[in-house]
Motif scaffolding. Structure first.
Motif, mmCIF file in Angstrom:
data_model
loop_
_atom_site.group_PDB
_atom_site.id
_atom_site.type_symbol
_atom_site.label_atom_id
_atom_site.label_comp_id
_atom_site.label_asym_id
_atom_site.label_seq_id
_atom_site.Cartn_x
_atom_site.Cartn_y
_atom_site.Cartn_z
ATOM 1 N N GLY A 75 0.367 9.512 3.564
ATOM 2 C CA GLY A 75 0.800 9.513 2.168
ATOM 3 C C GLY A 75 2.112 8.770 1.982
ATOM 4 N N LEU A 76 3.049 8.953 2.920
ATOM 5 C CA LEU A 76 4.327 8.239 2.855
ATOM 6 C C LEU A 76 4.120 6.730 2.994
ATOM 7 N N GLY A 77 3.245 6.327 3.893
ATOM 8 C CA GLY A 77 2.959 4.902 4.064
ATOM 9 C C GLY A 77 2.298 4.296 2.843
ATOM 10 N N LEU A 78 1.337 5.014 2.258
ATOM 11 C CA LEU A 78 0.680 4.506 1.049
ATOM 12 C C LEU A 78 1.657 4.421 -0.120
ATOM 13 N N GLY A 79 2.510 5.419 -0.255
ATOM 14 C CA GLY A 79 3.504 5.385 -1.324
ATOM 15 C C GLY A 79 4.497 4.250 -1.155
ATOM 16 N N ALA A 91 4.000 1.417 0.503
ATOM 17 C CA ALA A 91 3.307 0.152 0.259
ATOM 18 C C ALA A 91 3.132 -0.095 -1.237
ATOM 19 N N ALA A 92 2.808 0.945 -1.986
ATOM 20 C CA ALA A 92 2.633 0.787 -3.430
ATOM 21 C C ALA A 92 3.958 0.430 -4.103
ATOM 22 N N LEU A 93 5.052 1.066 -3.692
ATOM 23 C CA LEU A 93 6.355 0.735 -4.278
ATOM 24 C C LEU A 93 6.795 -0.678 -3.920
ATOM 25 N N TYR A 94 6.506 -1.132 -2.702
ATOM 26 C CA TYR A 94 6.880 -2.486 -2.302
ATOM 27 C C TYR A 94 6.068 -3.525 -3.094
ATOM 28 N N LEU A 95 4.779 -3.261 -3.299
ATOM 29 C CA LEU A 95 3.976 -4.182 -4.107
ATOM 30 C C LEU A 95 4.460 -4.218 -5.549
ATOM 31 N N LEU A 96 4.867 -3.084 -6.070
ATOM 32 C CA LEU A 96 5.424 -3.038 -7.422
ATOM 33 C C LEU A 96 6.726 -3.831 -7.495
ATOM 34 N N ARG A 97 7.566 -3.713 -6.464
ATOM 35 C CA ARG A 97 8.818 -4.474 -6.421
ATOM 36 C C ARG A 97 8.527 -5.972 -6.357
ATOM 37 N N LEU A 98 7.551 -6.370 -5.552
ATOM 38 C CA LEU A 98 7.191 -7.786 -5.473
ATOM 39 C C LEU A 98 6.665 -8.299 -6.802
ATOM 40 N N ALA A 99 5.874 -7.497 -7.478
ATOM 41 C CA ALA A 99 5.294 -7.939 -8.743
ATOM 42 C C ALA A 99 6.345 -8.066 -9.842
ATOM 43 N N LEU A 100 7.374 -7.219 -9.814
ATOM 44 C CA LEU A 100 8.352 -7.219 -10.891
ATOM 45 C C LEU A 100 9.600 -8.047 -10.605
ATOM 46 N N CYS A 101 10.007 -8.163 -9.355
ATOM 47 C CA CYS A 101 11.292 -8.804 -9.040
ATOM 48 C C CYS A 101 11.177 -10.144 -8.335
ATOM 49 N N SER A 102 10.021 -10.537 -7.904
ATOM 50 C CA SER A 102 9.877 -11.780 -7.153
ATOM 51 C C SER A 102 9.909 -12.988 -8.091
ATOM 52 N N PRO A 103 10.622 -14.052 -7.721
ATOM 53 C CA PRO A 103 10.625 -15.256 -8.567
ATOM 54 C C PRO A 103 9.317 -16.036 -8.466
ATOM 55 N N ASP A 104 8.442 -15.681 -7.535
ATOM 56 C CA ASP A 104 7.170 -16.373 -7.391
ATOM 57 C C ASP A 104 6.136 -15.909 -8.406
#
Length: 87
Positions: free
Chosen positions: A28-32, A34-47
């Motif tokens: 559960g910690l790993g899935l959470g 990973a989900a937060l990191y993908l959210l960070r990439l989607a919102l903060c990445s310049p790409d």
């Protein structure tokens, strides 16, 4: 199913095998994470450009001292100077 609900069957399995509790916790910690990191990439990445009408190229608006990497080991972004033209 035998008239039992899945949540009760899961709790019964955890009571029978308490060694599964840390495993389920770490999964559960790993899935959470990973989900937060993908959210960070989607919102903060310049790409990623969510608004192509108002900001079609978000990577051109980055200043040289903006840190967009998650972890910068040897780069001090505060001391970087602008070395590229404005577009």
């Amino acid at each position: 199913m035998g008239g039992t609900r899945p949540g009760f069957a899961f709790a019964r399995q955890l009571r029978r095998h308490p060694g599964l509790i840390p495993l389920i916790g770490f999964i559960g910690l790993g899935l959470g994470s990973a989900a937060l990191y993908l959210l960070r990439l989607a919102l903060c990445s310049p790409d990623v450009s969510w608004d192509k009408k108002n900001n079609p190229e978000p990577w051109n608006k980055l200043r040289p001292n903006d840190q967009y990497k998650f972890l910068a080991v040897s780069t001090d972004y505060k001391n970087l100077k602008k070395d590229r033209p404005d577009f």
